[in-house]
Design a protein around this motif. Structure first.
Motif, PDB file in Angstrom:
ATOM      1  N   LEU A  95       0.896  -1.300  -0.049  1.00  0.00           N
ATOM      2  CA  LEU A  95      -0.013   0.066  -0.032  1.00  0.00           C
ATOM      3  C   LEU A  95       0.863   1.316  -0.103  1.00  0.00           C
ATOM      4  O   LEU A  95       1.673   1.425   0.583  1.00  0.00           O
ATOM      5  CB  LEU A  95      -1.038   0.071   1.161  1.00  0.00           C
ATOM      6  N   PRO A  96       0.638   2.155  -0.937  1.00  0.00           N
ATOM      7  CA  PRO A  96       1.460   3.523  -0.931  1.00  0.00           C
ATOM      8  C   PRO A  96       1.478   4.189   0.375  1.00  0.00           C
ATOM      9  O   PRO A  96       2.374   4.838   1.037  1.00  0.00           O
ATOM     10  CB  PRO A  96       0.769   4.239  -1.830  1.00  0.00           C
TER      11      PRO A  96
ATOM     12  N   LEU B  14      10.180   3.314  -7.668  1.00  0.00           N
ATOM     13  CA  LEU B  14       9.848   3.512  -6.357  1.00  0.00           C
ATOM     14  C   LEU B  14      11.100   3.947  -5.520  1.00  0.00           C
ATOM     15  O   LEU B  14      11.297   3.120  -4.562  1.00  0.00           O
ATOM     16  CB  LEU B  14       8.956   2.505  -5.719  1.00  0.00           C
ATOM     17  N   ILE B  15      11.609   5.093  -5.860  1.00  0.00           N
ATOM     18  CA  ILE B  15      13.061   5.469  -5.233  1.00  0.00           C
ATOM     19  C   ILE B  15      12.662   6.697  -4.259  1.00  0.00           C
ATOM     20  O   ILE B  15      12.436   7.604  -4.650  1.00  0.00           O
ATOM     21  CB  ILE B  15      13.936   5.826  -6.274  1.00  0.00           C
ATOM     22  N   SER B  16      13.026   6.352  -3.062  1.00  0.00           N
ATOM     23  CA  SER B  16      12.831   7.305  -1.878  1.00  0.00           C
ATOM     24  C   SER B  16      14.389   7.858  -1.457  1.00  0.00           C
ATOM     25  O   SER B  16      15.111   7.037  -1.050  1.00  0.00           O
ATOM     26  CB  SER B  16      12.093   6.474  -0.649  1.00  0.00           C
ATOM     27  N   GLY B  17      14.339   9.099  -1.426  1.00  0.00           N
ATOM     28  CA  GLY B  17      15.750   9.699  -0.849  1.00  0.00           C
ATOM     29  C   GLY B  17      15.727  11.111  -0.807  1.00  0.00           C
ATOM     30  O   GLY B  17      16.737  11.768  -0.811  1.00  0.00           O
TER      31      GLY B  17
ATOM     32  N   TRP C 260       8.309  12.001   3.165  1.00  0.00           N
ATOM     33  CA  TRP C 260       7.177  12.342   2.564  1.00  0.00           C
ATOM     34  C   TRP C 260       6.971  12.831   1.224  1.00  0.00           C
ATOM     35  O   TRP C 260       5.715  12.452   0.715  1.00  0.00           O
ATOM     36  CB  TRP C 260       6.361  13.542   3.573  1.00  0.00           C
ATOM     37  N   GLU C 261       7.772  13.465   0.624  1.00  0.00           N
ATOM     38  CA  GLU C 261       7.565  13.631  -1.036  1.00  0.00           C
ATOM     39  C   GLU C 261       7.633  12.495  -1.810  1.00  0.00           C
ATOM     40  O   GLU C 261       6.789  12.336  -2.653  1.00  0.00           O
ATOM     41  CB  GLU C 261       9.008  14.392  -1.395  1.00  0.00           C
TER      42      GLU C 261
ATOM     43  N   SER D 276       2.718  11.696  -6.905  1.00  0.00           N
ATOM     44  CA  SER D 276       1.356  11.323  -7.933  1.00  0.00           C
ATOM     45  C   SER D 276       2.012  10.366  -8.822  1.00  0.00           C
ATOM     46  O   SER D 276       1.312   9.571  -9.367  1.00  0.00           O
ATOM     47  CB  SER D 276       0.921  12.689  -8.469  1.00  0.00           C
ATOM     48  N   ARG D 277       3.363  10.203  -9.022  1.00  0.00           N
ATOM     49  CA  ARG D 277       3.759   9.310 -10.171  1.00  0.00           C
ATOM     50  C   ARG D 277       3.561   7.936  -9.724  1.00  0.00           C
ATOM     51  O   ARG D 277       3.561   6.936 -10.678  1.00  0.00           O
ATOM     52  CB  ARG D 277       5.253   9.464 -10.613  1.00  0.00           C
ATOM     53  N   PHE D 278       3.505   7.698  -8.181  1.00  0.00           N
ATOM     54  CA  PHE D 278       3.422   6.339  -7.728  1.00  0.00           C
ATOM     55  C   PHE D 278       1.942   5.816  -7.289  1.00  0.00           C
ATOM     56  O   PHE D 278       1.867   4.850  -6.760  1.00  0.00           O
ATOM     57  CB  PHE D 278       4.401   6.209  -6.764  1.00  0.00           C
TER      58      PHE D 278
END
Length: 398
Positions: free
Chosen positions: A89-90, A201-204, A376-377, A382-384
């Motif tokens: 879940l996002p 799905l890259i978080s940084g 949080w970004e 919205s891309r995901f």
């Protein structure tokens, strides 16, 4: 400045100058995003290396968009009641909040659903599978798994594919993703499209990243900085298993000539005092049958860990506070019942798992550091998001 403070600061600066693909050179101009041989332009956070791309599944914007639709579409399951997003879940950083996952037919999985945060950088996939080394190979597992059933494709492949083959929207999406192919709607192409989407799905851009890679000194609280010093100290040893840009030592990317494949026994179980783990959840041992591999699992990323409870491969620890207690003790004590045993005394426990003492304030500081890894970004990007609007984002994103 303490030795650990200097070490943590030096680590961040080293990553900035060590050739990681997403960083800049300190000037005013932002470098162009890295482009792979396929021509795909990655959107990477500062300080992040370029993901590895495989010739058999080149990236493209059209393939990513097809994969996003498939990822969120419940028609991907045999009874049309679950999608990939049902376990990822996002709002929960692409985990599901359950102790262990539940398949579309109600069968309970023995493992906790891992977050998909930065999954493109994994050296291996699933909790303890040394064989799965590409995302498109891994995507076939939930599609065709039978023990337990996850999406239920086995013996129903043609039925499920027909739902997409005769859908005008998907006809356009598949044609764009696989141009020139006469029959692009097949299981292989589905898996590769899903893999392409989750690769993005890259978080940084967490407060930690802003402080470390973007040099924004005000991004982290004082408590989080104290917790960071604890995390990177030899006193706690956390960074040995959860180090590097992804807070996991088991990584692979375009700059790694050899993938770092690591598995660890963290003293979660010691059934009968013999080091045993519960049947069906014995980690790397299930592949190798080597006694030393009993209970060895891959250390997942700690990014967005605040939102991915419960924890461990079987979801058996409910909160971050309890996770800290587990490691502080050097292993878990189960006093009674069929799983009884002292994990701190396991003969197979990693030598990196050592006991330590924390004051009440230090424990709060460490939790504050974990919370500083929440991006949080990323979570609100919205891309995901679900193109069908059925998987709500976190309330903070509204």
């Amino acid at each position: 400045m303490s030795r650990t403070s200097r070490w943590a600061t030096a680590l961040g600066l080293l990553l900035l100058v060590a050739g990681c693909g997403g960083g800049d050179d300190g000037g005013d101009e932002t470098p162009p995003p890295p482009v792979t041989p396929s021509g795909y332009s990655w959107s990477l956070p500062k300080g992040f290396p370029t993901p590895k791309e495989f010739a058999e599944n080149p990236m493209s914007t059209a393939k990513v968009e097809l994969g996003r639709h498939l990822f969120y579409d419940p028609r991907m399951s045999i009874n049309q009641s679950a999608s990939c997003a049902s376990c990822h879940l996002p709002a929960r950083a692409f985990s599901d909040g359950r102790t262990t996952a539940i398949g579309t037919t109600g069968e309970v999985h023995p493992r906790n659903a891992m977050s998909l945060t930065n999954v493109v950088y994994n050296a291996t996939f699933d909790w303890a599978n040394p064989v799965l080394k590409t995302l498109h190979a891994q995507a076939l597992t939930p599609m065709f798994a039978e023990f337990p059933v996850e999406l239920g494709w086995s013996d129903h492949e043609a039925e499920i594919l027909d739902r997409f083959r005769f859908d005008p929207k998907y006809q356009e999406l598949f044609a764009a993703a696989y141009p020139g192919e006469s029959t692009p709607v097949n299981a292989d192409r589905v898996a590769k499209a899903v893999a392409a989407f989750v690769s993005t799905l890259i978080s940084g851009n967490s407060p930690y990243d802003q402080a470390t890679f973007q040099l924004n000194n005000s991004a982290m609280s004082a408590a989080a900085r104290r917790g960071q010093n604890l995390f990177f100290s030899e006193r706690m040893e956390c960074f040995h298993c959860h180090g590097g840009f992804n807070f996991s030592q088991s990584v692979s990317h375009a700059g790694t000539p050899v993938a770092q494949e690591e598995f660890h026994n963290n003293g979660l179980y010691n059934i009968g005092g013999k080091g045993d783990y519960p049947a069906g959840n014995r980690g790397l041992w299930e592949f190798t049958q080597r006694p030393a591999d009993m209970g060895r699992f891959r250390a997942p990323t700690l990014r967005n860990i605040e939102l991915t409870a419960p924890y461990m491969h079987d979801g058996s620890i409910a909160t971050l506070e309890e996770v800290v207690d587990h490691y502080a003790r050097g292993g878990r004590l189960i006093s009674e019942g069929p799983l009884a045993g002292d994990g701190a005394r396991s003969p197979f426990k990693s030598e990196l798992i050592v006991s330590f003492r924390l004051t009440a304030q230090e424990k709060l500081d460490l939790i504050a550091f974990f919370q500083s890894l929440t991006d949080w970004e990323f979570l609100c990007d919205s891309r995901f998001a679900d193109p069908f609007g059925n998987s709500p984002r976190h309330s903070r994103c509204n």
